[in-house]
Scaffold this motif. Structure first.
Motif, PDB file in Angstrom:
ATOM      1  N   GLU A   1      -7.021  -6.935   4.911  1.00 42.45           N
ATOM      2  CA  GLU A   1      -5.569  -6.910   4.760  1.00 42.45           C
ATOM      3  C   GLU A   1      -5.032  -5.479   4.955  1.00 42.45           C
ATOM      4  O   GLU A   1      -4.036  -5.262   5.654  1.00 42.45           O
ATOM      5  N   GLU A   2      -5.711  -4.516   4.351  1.00 50.93           N
ATOM      6  CA  GLU A   2      -5.301  -3.111   4.524  1.00 50.93           C
ATOM      7  C   GLU A   2      -5.410  -2.694   5.991  1.00 50.93           C
ATOM      8  O   GLU A   2      -4.532  -2.002   6.520  1.00 50.93           O
TER       9      GLU A   2
ATOM     10  N   VAL B   1     -14.433  -2.104  18.987  1.00 54.36           N
ATOM     11  CA  VAL B   1     -15.503  -2.454  18.069  1.00 54.36           C
ATOM     12  C   VAL B   1     -15.021  -3.677  17.287  1.00 54.36           C
ATOM     13  O   VAL B   1     -13.812  -3.873  17.114  1.00 54.36           O
ATOM     14  N   GLU B   2     -15.953  -4.532  16.867  1.00 53.20           N
ATOM     15  CA  GLU B   2     -15.576  -5.679  16.042  1.00 53.20           C
ATOM     16  C   GLU B   2     -14.973  -5.157  14.737  1.00 53.20           C
ATOM     17  O   GLU B   2     -15.550  -4.280  14.085  1.00 53.20           O
ATOM     18  N   ALA B   3     -13.830  -5.710  14.356  1.00 49.65           N
ATOM     19  CA  ALA B   3     -13.180  -5.260  13.119  1.00 49.65           C
ATOM     20  C   ALA B   3     -14.105  -5.470  11.914  1.00 49.65           C
ATOM     21  O   ALA B   3     -14.184  -4.605  11.030  1.00 49.65           O
ATOM     22  N   ASP B   4     -14.828  -6.588  11.887  1.00 52.11           N
ATOM     23  CA  ASP B   4     -15.752  -6.848  10.767  1.00 52.11           C
ATOM     24  C   ASP B   4     -16.835  -5.781  10.681  1.00 52.11           C
ATOM     25  O   ASP B   4     -17.207  -5.354   9.584  1.00 52.11           O
ATOM     26  N   ALA B   5     -17.338  -5.376  11.845  1.00 48.28           N
ATOM     27  CA  ALA B   5     -18.388  -4.350  11.865  1.00 48.28           C
ATOM     28  C   ALA B   5     -17.842  -3.028  11.332  1.00 48.28           C
ATOM     29  O   ALA B   5     -18.515  -2.310  10.586  1.00 48.28           O
TER      30      ALA B   5
ATOM     31  N   MET C   1       0.849  -1.189   0.000  1.00 46.86           N
ATOM     32  CA  MET C   1       0.000   0.000   0.000  1.00 46.86           C
ATOM     33  C   MET C   1       0.887   1.243   0.000  1.00 46.86           C
ATOM     34  O   MET C   1       1.916   1.257   0.681  1.00 46.86           O
ATOM     35  N   ASP C   2       0.480   2.273  -0.756  1.00 47.33           N
ATOM     36  CA  ASP C   2       1.344   3.456  -0.727  1.00 47.33           C
ATOM     37  C   ASP C   2       1.018   4.319   0.505  1.00 47.33           C
ATOM     38  O   ASP C   2      -0.008   4.157   1.165  1.00 47.33           O
TER      39      ASP C   2
ATOM     40  N   VAL D   1      -2.689  -0.944  10.896  1.00 52.58           N
ATOM     41  CA  VAL D   1      -2.486  -1.087  12.344  1.00 52.58           C
ATOM     42  C   VAL D   1      -1.033  -1.450  12.634  1.00 52.58           C
ATOM     43  O   VAL D   1      -0.402  -0.882  13.528  1.00 52.58           O
ATOM     44  N   ALA D   2      -0.479  -2.358  11.852  1.00 54.20           N
ATOM     45  CA  ALA D   2       0.887  -2.825  12.108  1.00 54.20           C
ATOM     46  C   ALA D   2       1.935  -1.779  11.745  1.00 54.20           C
ATOM     47  O   ALA D   2       2.940  -1.628  12.445  1.00 54.20           O
ATOM     48  N   ALA D   3       1.691  -1.036  10.671  1.00 49.12           N
ATOM     49  CA  ALA D   3       2.738  -0.145  10.162  1.00 49.12           C
ATOM     50  C   ALA D   3       2.585   1.284  10.659  1.00 49.12           C
ATOM     51  O   ALA D   3       3.432   2.125  10.416  1.00 49.12           O
TER      52      ALA D   3
END
Ligand code: HQG
Length: 180
Positions: A53-54, A34-38, A1-2, A59-61
């Protein structure tokens, strides 16, 4: 992702996990989760589709580790304006912490100390470099030195967010040192 997509997603998350969840029909639990899916569903329904994935990548980067994603839930680590109780334990701070601001706020801060303004807490940095960056968001940075150890001994509570920001309810002026 840019980089640009990354920043856009991070800002979108900040807006809806810290300030305005109801804009996309989200309800945070009392601790801000909050639920990530929601979240992904709500974002897509409101014209800002993000893939799982994004979300993981942002969150990680994220440069400041602004979000925690665990057990299928996500929350902002700090910086809320909606009422949440992050459940952070009271923690003994280092002797000295720093706060980055700008010159135009200094007179008011001398008078009334540091106030949370639109957030829940005053945000303090563990080092001068970080405080300088925080102040520089608004103009020429001015770094105040906070006598956190003395405040703690006088009974003021400090907490530390998951990304290393120190949080206090208020810093009275007597604990502040201003640059000359
Ligand atoms: C100032 C960002 C007048 C205070 C950053 C600041 C940080 C007063 C502004 C995090 C005052 C509030 C927090 C008083 C304080 N009179 N002005 N009595 N007391 N102020 O944004 O600390 O990107 O709410 O100096 O990196 O700038 O959101 O707080 O200039 O970690 O993750 O009022 O936000 O992180 O501004 O920044 P803010 P802040 P994120």
């Amino acid at each position: 992702m840019d980089e640009r997509r990354m920043t856009r997603i991070s800002k979108y998350l900040a807006r809806h996990l810290r300030h305005d969840p109801q804009r996309i029909g989200l309800v945070l639990d009392p601790a801000g989760w909050v639920e990530a899916d929601a979240l992904l569903r709500a974002a897509a329904e409101h014209g800002f589709p993000i893939s799982a994935e994004e979300l993981r990548e942002v969150v990680a980067a994220n440069d400041k580790r602004r979000y925690t994603l665990e057990d299928g839930r996500i929350r902002a680590n700090q910086g809320h304006s909606v009422p949440v109780d992050l459940g952070l334990p009271v923690t003994e701070p280092p002797e000295v912490l720093y706060h980055g601001t700008v010159g135009r706020f200094v007179a008011a801060i001398r008078d009334e100390g540091l106030r949370p303004m639109s957030r829940h807490h005053v945000h303090l940095s563990p080092d001068r470099e970080t405080a300088t960056r925080v102040g520089a968001r608004r103009g020429a940075p001015v770094v105040l030195v906070v006598a956190a150890g003395a405040m703690h001994r006088d009974g003021h509570a400090f907490r530390r967010s998951a990304n290393g920001v120190w949080l206090a309810d208020h810093v009275p002026p007597r604990y502040l040192r201003f640059p000359s």
